[in-house]
Design an enzyme around this catalytic site. Structure first.
Site, PDB file in Angstrom:
ATOM      1  N   ASP A  54     -55.569  86.709 -39.108  1.00  8.81           N
ATOM      2  CA  ASP A  54     -54.815  87.805 -38.511  1.00  8.81           C
ATOM      3  C   ASP A  54     -53.653  88.230 -39.401  1.00  8.81           C
ATOM      4  O   ASP A  54     -53.302  89.410 -39.465  1.00  8.81           O
ATOM      5  CB  ASP A  54     -54.295  87.396 -37.130  1.00  8.81           C
ATOM      6  CG  ASP A  54     -55.405  87.385 -36.079  1.00  8.81           C
ATOM      7  OD1 ASP A  54     -56.502  87.900 -36.368  1.00  8.81           O
ATOM      8  OD2 ASP A  54     -55.172  86.860 -34.973  1.00  8.81           O
ATOM      9  N   ASN A 114     -48.154  93.916 -34.030  1.00 12.77           N
ATOM     10  CA  ASN A 114     -47.940  92.805 -33.099  1.00 12.77           C
ATOM     11  C   ASN A 114     -46.633  92.924 -32.338  1.00 12.77           C
ATOM     12  O   ASN A 114     -46.630  93.049 -31.119  1.00 12.77           O
ATOM     13  CB  ASN A 114     -47.980  91.463 -33.838  1.00 12.77           C
ATOM     14  CG  ASN A 114     -49.365  90.861 -33.904  1.00 12.77           C
ATOM     15  OD1 ASN A 114     -50.321  91.462 -33.413  1.00 12.77           O
ATOM     16  ND2 ASN A 114     -49.483  89.703 -34.509  1.00 12.77           N
TER      17      ASN A 114
END
Length: 265
Positions: free
Chosen positions: A45, A122
């Site tokens: 990620d 995020n």
């Protein structure tokens, strides 16, 4: 179709990156690091976060797909053993586009300096350079509370499973256009009070943080940590832009949550 590949940088990821590039070139796809139609992230990620920030100026033209070479990722859904399948899918199959909300951050300054604008996939966090963070929190232009503590985290739905979750925030499905404000070690006693719960704001709401007694802050934008001085305000909202993921097969969000946090397999 034009493609680009980003790698985590370890030997395993680099080997896969070169293999994928060779296969796609054999299918007569064009390698273009500047204007790719699709970006393949090989790593985890974190690697995809780097790719997102590298190509955040062309989100309406570029789609992302991830190959994970470590632990199962929320953004990287292909494994090394499947790269031949992925290559054939990219070369031969029109992909479905799945869009996720992003966080827009606008930082304004006391000295009239031009404002800074960022996008986060995020989350963004705000912490004091020294001592306790003291911030007035406004929601939709109205004062909500005065926060005292270590910091504040503002997360996207797809980022709700990252730092936000560790802070006790809720997991939000990325189909919901929202942002989440979560406290980091707030001070709550008979004198100072905060709401003490994460706040989930819909797409048409804006959250603004206004410094009370300090003007210099450490602000994170995903994996980036930045020092901002003479800050007048920090504004957060659901961005108009969205990230586009190339989907060649189902990748259910709740299955990812289960596999990451519950499954023992």
């Amino acid at each position: 179709m034009k493609f680009a590949i980003t790698s985590k940088g370890d030997s395993n990821s680099n080997t896969l990156m070169h293999k994928i590039k060779m296969y796609l070139l054999d299918f007569n796809l064009q390698y273009d690091e500047d204007q790719p139609d699709i970006v393949i992230s090989v790593g985890g990620d974190g690697t995809l976060l780097y790719a997102f920030h590298r190509y955040c100026s062309r989100l309406d033209k570029t789609a992302f797909v991830g190959v994970h070479t470590g632990h199962l990722g929320f953004y990287a859904d292909w494994v090394p053993e499947e790269i031949e399948k992925l290559v054939i899918a990219i070369a031969k199959t029109p992909f479905q586009v799945v869009e996720y909300p992003l966080l827009e951050i606008i930082i304004r300054y006391q000295n009239g300096e031009r404002e800074s604008s960022y996008l986060a996939l995020n989350e963004s966090t705000v912490k004091s350079v020294e001592g306790t963070l003291v911030m007035d929190v406004d929601i939709r232009g109205q004062h909500f509370e005065r926060f005292r503590g270590d910091g504040l985290c503002i997360a996207t739905p797809s980022g709700s499973t990252a730092y936000n979750k560790a802070l006790g925030g809720a997991i939000i499905h990325p189909a919901i256009p929202a942002i989440q404000l979560t406290e980091i070690a707030s001070i709550n006693n008979r004198v100072f009070r905060t709401v003490g719960s994460p706040l989930i704001l819909p797409g048409h709401h804006t959250c603004t943080l206004k410094p009370v007694n300090q003007t210099d802050f450490h602000v994170t934008i995903d994996h980036l940590t930045l020092l901002h001085k003479d800050v007048k305000s920090l504004q957060f909202r659901v961005a108009d832009n969205m990230i586009r993921f190339a989907r060649f097969r189902p990748f259910p969000f709740w299955k990812r949550v289960h596999d990451s946090f519950i499954s023992n397999s």
